[in-house]
Design an enzyme around this catalytic site. Structure first.
Site, mmCIF file in Angstrom:
data_model
loop_
_atom_site.group_PDB
_atom_site.id
_atom_site.type_symbol
_atom_site.label_atom_id
_atom_site.label_comp_id
_atom_site.label_asym_id
_atom_site.label_seq_id
_atom_site.Cartn_x
_atom_site.Cartn_y
_atom_site.Cartn_z
ATOM 1 N N GLU A 28 37.369 139.915 81.381
ATOM 2 C CA GLU A 28 37.085 140.874 82.465
ATOM 3 C C GLU A 28 38.215 141.884 82.613
ATOM 4 O O GLU A 28 37.964 143.065 82.860
ATOM 5 C CB GLU A 28 36.846 140.151 83.791
ATOM 6 C CG GLU A 28 35.673 139.191 83.796
ATOM 7 C CD GLU A 28 34.378 139.792 83.280
ATOM 8 O OE1 GLU A 28 34.153 141.009 83.459
ATOM 9 O OE2 GLU A 28 33.586 139.041 82.682
ATOM 10 N N HIS A 59 37.754 144.566 80.202
ATOM 11 C CA HIS A 59 36.892 145.644 80.720
ATOM 12 C C HIS A 59 37.701 146.570 81.627
ATOM 13 O O HIS A 59 37.589 147.795 81.540
ATOM 14 C CB HIS A 59 35.733 145.071 81.539
ATOM 15 C CG HIS A 59 34.656 144.400 80.744
ATOM 16 N ND1 HIS A 59 34.051 144.980 79.645
ATOM 17 C CD2 HIS A 59 34.039 143.194 80.909
ATOM 18 C CE1 HIS A 59 33.116 144.153 79.176
ATOM 19 N NE2 HIS A 59 33.098 143.058 79.914
HETATM 20 ZN ZN LIG Z 1 31.912 141.441 79.551
#
Ligand SMILES: [Zn+2]
Ligand SMILES: *[C@@H]1O[C@H](CO)[C@@H](O)[C@H](O)[C@H]1NC(C)=O
Ligand SMILES: *[C@@H]1O[C@H](CO)[C@@H](O)[C@H](O)[C@H]1NC(C)=O
Ligand SMILES: *[C@@H]1O[C@H](CO)[C@@H](O)[C@H](O)[C@H]1NC(C)=O
Ligand SMILES: *[C@@H]1O[C@H](CO)[C@@H](O)[C@H](O)[C@H]1NC(C)=O
Ligand SMILES: *[C@@H]1O[C@H](CO)[C@@H](O)[C@H](O)[C@H]1NC(C)=O
Length: 313
Positions: free
Chosen positions: A213, A216
């Site tokens: 995450e 990202h």
């Molecule tokens: Zn992802």
């Protein structure tokens, strides 16, 4: 138990990528569902993804990337983190997470990002008891809107939220930096406690969901795509990978796009392999993270020149 259908993201709704004349929230919501990680989601319509990301690709060559990676500074740049622990009632069963577990999770995160050139320091742990938020926080929901009141800091500050949403297959999600231009209030990453380090998920309890995450949040997309025709992650050295994506696991040698060069990067943090299988970013991903952090979050890794960073087209 994990279910056995195909994985995907909840991008499925084609409305997710309708970028029409609407302003504000509608467009915001549509654009922000990029980094949503779900178990057993539905299939994605590739044309909507293509429409969103654009068809033309204009990637820098590897040599130009290497030329720009001139500095060898080993001093990691600090990232301030607010750890936002939601819980139903303050108990561990109700979602509370101890300082010790948070510390271990950040050790795992910092090990993964050391060679990227960044290190995370938790400036505060904010524990919020709210059963409704804890059990219903999903991306794009009105609860997510409510939870934005907790956010601390600015574009360069990472807010990590943990929750225990029921009745959804979405286990975690993270915003990408370019979303700051549309809805900075949603910036951050959110992880179900089951996928936090030490969580009960049988394959995601080693803390790598946080790495994924935060990947990202640094501007990375998944290594897998939506078909074998082209890549969607704006990185040159991640071979094109198709769906279906194996559920967890560590399918070494998988070649989901045999007509394209390279095997699937099953060990990559931006894959959906199980935590014990995920251990790396590629050099191209490292470069993209440095560029995206400089461009959008104002944290400039030595040698990165913001004006030279290619647009995502
Ligand atoms: Zn992802
Ligand atoms: C970085 O390391 C490479 C390879 O070791 C070397 O060729 C280059 O000169 C170094 N760059 C700087 C700015 O020190
Ligand atoms: C949550 O866990 C922390 C650390 O163990 C503890 O100090 C705190 O009292 C617990 N409950 C709440 C509501 O913060
Ligand atoms: C999220 O957390 C809740 C509460 O622990 C759990 O019941 C649920 O299965 C988790 N969901 C996912 C997708 O991991
Ligand atoms: C989840 O679904 C069950 C069954 O439909 C329902 O009883 C429960 O209230 C729902 N929980 C939440 C938090 O929406
Ligand atoms: C945060 O990023 C957005 C998008 O680039 C920008 O419009 C905004 O001015 C930035 N905020 C600050 C405080 O720099």
């Amino acid at each position: 138990m994990l279910c056995t259908t195909l994985w995907s993201t909840i991008l499925a709704s084609s409305a997710c990528f309708t970028i029409a004349s609407a302003t504000g929230l509608h467009v915001d919501r549509s654009r922000r569902l990029v980094g949503v990680d779900a178990l057993c989601g539905t299939a994605i319509d590739p044309s909507t993804i293509a429409a969103f990301r654009g068809n033309a690709r204009n990637q820098p060559s590897t040599s130009s990337i290497l030329a720009r990676r001139a500095d060898n500074s080993s001093v990691p740049l600090p990232i301030d983190v607010y750890m936002q622990i939601l819980s139903a009632d303050g108990t561990e069963e109700g979602g509370n997470i101890s300082d010790e577990t948070i510390g271990k999770q950040f050790t795992v995160l910092n090990e993964a990002f050391l060679h990227v050139g960044f290190q995370f320091r938790v400036v505060d742990i904010i524990r919020t008891i709210n059963e409704r938020w804890y059990h219903n926080l999903t991306p794009g929901s009105s609860i997510e809107e409510e939870v934005t009141v907790l956010r601390k800091g600015g574009n360069a500050t990472l807010n990590v939220y943990t929750m225990g949403a029921l009745n959804t297959s979405t286990q975690a999600w993270g915003s990408v930096p370019s979303e700051l231009q549309y809805h900075s209030q949603y910036d951050g990453v959110t992880i179900n406690g089951t996928a936090f380090l030490g969580g009960s998920d049988p394959v995601y309890g080693l803390g790598r969901s946080m790495i994924h995450e935060v990947g990202h949040w640094f501007g990375l997309y998944h290594t897998f795509a939506y078909g074998c025709e082209k890549s969607y992650d704006y990185v040159d050295d991640t071979p094109i990978e198709n769906q279906p994506i194996a559920l967890g696991g560590c399918d070494v040698g998988r070649d989901s796009c045999p007509d394209q060069p390279g095997l699937d990067l099953v060990h990559n943090y931006m894959s959906y392999s199980s935590d014990e299988c995920r251990d790396s970013f590629t050099p191209g991903q490292v470069q993209r993270m440095r560029e995206q952090m400089a461009k959008w979050r104002g944290i400039v890794y030595p040698g990165i020149v913001v004006g030279d960073i290619p647009d995502d087209v």
